[in-house]
Write a protein that holds these residues in place. Structure first.
Motif, short mmCIF file in Angstrom:
data_model
loop_
_atom_site.label_atom_id
_atom_site.label_comp_id
_atom_site.label_asym_id
_atom_site.label_seq_id
_atom_site.Cartn_x
_atom_site.Cartn_y
_atom_site.Cartn_z
N VAL A 229 0.13 7.79 -6.61
CA VAL A 229 1.34 8.42 -7.16
C VAL A 229 2.49 8.35 -6.17
O VAL A 229 3.58 7.86 -6.48
CB VAL A 229 1.07 9.88 -7.56
N TYR B 180 9.18 9.64 -5.60
CA TYR B 180 7.76 9.47 -5.27
C TYR B 180 7.55 8.28 -4.33
O TYR B 180 6.48 8.14 -3.74
CB TYR B 180 6.92 9.23 -6.53
N GLY C 17 2.64 3.59 -4.44
CA GLY C 17 1.59 4.59 -4.54
C GLY C 17 0.56 4.50 -3.42
O GLY C 17 -0.60 4.83 -3.62
N ASN D 83 -0.95 -1.33 -11.15
CA ASN D 83 -0.05 -0.75 -10.15
C ASN D 83 0.87 -1.82 -9.56
O ASN D 83 2.07 -1.58 -9.36
CB ASN D 83 -0.87 -0.09 -9.05
N ASP E 176 5.58 1.09 -10.24
CA ASP E 176 6.79 1.84 -9.91
C ASP E 176 7.53 2.30 -11.16
O ASP E 176 8.15 3.37 -11.17
CB ASP E 176 7.71 0.99 -9.02
N ARG F 103 5.61 5.32 -12.40
CA ARG F 103 5.86 6.49 -11.55
C ARG F 103 7.24 7.08 -11.82
O ARG F 103 7.41 8.31 -11.81
CB ARG F 103 5.71 6.12 -10.08
N TYR G 152 7.85 10.88 -12.99
CA TYR G 152 8.75 11.78 -12.27
C TYR G 152 9.75 12.42 -13.24
O TYR G 152 10.01 13.63 -13.19
CB TYR G 152 9.49 11.02 -11.18
#
Length: 332
Positions: free
Chosen positions: A137, A149, A153, A222, A227, A230, A234
């Protein structure tokens, strides 16, 4: 079998286990010479296991409260309950040997995790960072980040700009990647020590095929669009935190991570609150005393990438109605 033969067989077994561990790290064609130190380590481990079993039977464990200190200001911000066994020769905790930061269960300590890493280095100790929730994360900061963030990750250590010198990172794939897999990233000297002293490593077999398979699939996702995911996570988390802010709730979340603790004004309301949320179709994790201090009794909301905006609307509406029926702990 003679006593001498039995001892030789035991020595060969210990050396074989050591060679197997070495092969895992350095490849095949490894050899190790038996040394008495190897046996003493194994005996020590088995003694500890048997003593712990006896301590359970004799009820020799006691509850101790370890202060949680904000390393940036030196202020005690809470207490953590720890079970300790009374030992005639060993202290309950060896000072200066290790320090721990549980980022996964204390989101407000993310910044402190990096700032405090230098403390044990100067004392020859290692800092253990538990990044159970953060891995996958939060990650390194940079100009190309899509949200606070960070990018990739790749855990709280990178997020704070720290190095791995003197750090034992404990992280898992179960939270962000839904994979039953975990790992340690630690100094080589300590890694080699654990390979001969850690019973779970010595006696465990290969991981189930599904665990590395799902982890590899998650890492692929990922790399391709992590991104973007994420950033969306967020945004949804901020929506929930903004609603709680509007209600004046004293949530612990200061880093806007997708773990939101909602404390109750009256701890006795927890059962009724749990039943209400269940009837509303809202799944949460309950935080009851003595797992948490009485002033933090409440529930935890875990936002996920699969939560839609309609889900967030429903959650925010439920939180508003909940606050009208049960008083939540407010700021100030």
């Amino acid at each position: 079998m003679s006593l001498l033969s039995a001892r030789r067989l035991m020595a060969a077994h210990i050396a074989l286990v050591t060679v197997a561990n070495a092969a895992k790290a350095a490849g095949k064609r490894q050899w190790r010479r038996y040394r008495p130190l190897l046996r003493s380590r194994m005996v020590e481990r088995h003694d500890l296991q048997s003593q712990s079993a006896r301590a359970v039977a004799d009820k020799a464990f006691a509850l101790r409260y370890q202060p949680l200190v904000d390393i940036t200001g030196g202020e005690v911000v809470g207490l953590e309950a720890r079970v300790r066994r009374r030992h005639e020769q060993r202290p309950a905790a060896a000072p200066g040997r290790s320090c721990g930061t549980r980022v996964g269960h204390a989101p407000q300590l993310v910044a402190a995790a990096g700032q405090s890493a230098a403390v044990p280095r100067h004392r020859g100790a290692a800092r253990r960072v538990d990044d159970a929730h953060g891995f996958g994360v939060i990650g390194e900061r940079g100009p190309g980040e899509t949200c606070p963030y960070g990018m990739h990750g790749n855990c709280v250590v990178r997020h704070t700009g720290e190095s791995y010198d003197g750090i034992v990172l404990v992280a898992g794939f179960s939270k962000a990647y839904s994979s039953l897999l975990a790992f340690l990233a630690l100094p080589s000297e300590l890694k080699n020590r654990l390979k001969t002293a850690a019973a779970p490593y010595l006696y465990s077999g290969p991981s189930p095929t599904a665990s590395p398979a799902t982890a590899l699939a998650g890492l692929d996702v990922n790399e391709r669009r992590g991104d973007v995911i994420r950033a969306d996570l967020y945004r949804k988390t901020v929506r929930v935190l903004d609603r709680l802010e509007g209600l004046g709730v004293d949530t612990l979340n200061t880093d806007r991570l997708p773990i939101v603790d909602v404390p109750l004004a009256n701890p006795a309301d927890l059962d009724a609150v749990a039943a209400y949320l269940w009837e509303e179709g809202i799944y949460v994790t309950l935080a009851a005393c003595p797992l948490v201090p009485r002033d933090r009794v409440g529930f935890r909301i875990q936002l996920t990438a699969l939560s839609s905006d309609d889900d967030i609307d429903r959650l925010n509406g439920t939180l508003t109605r909940l606050s009208e029926r049960f008083p939540l702990r407010l700021k100030g």
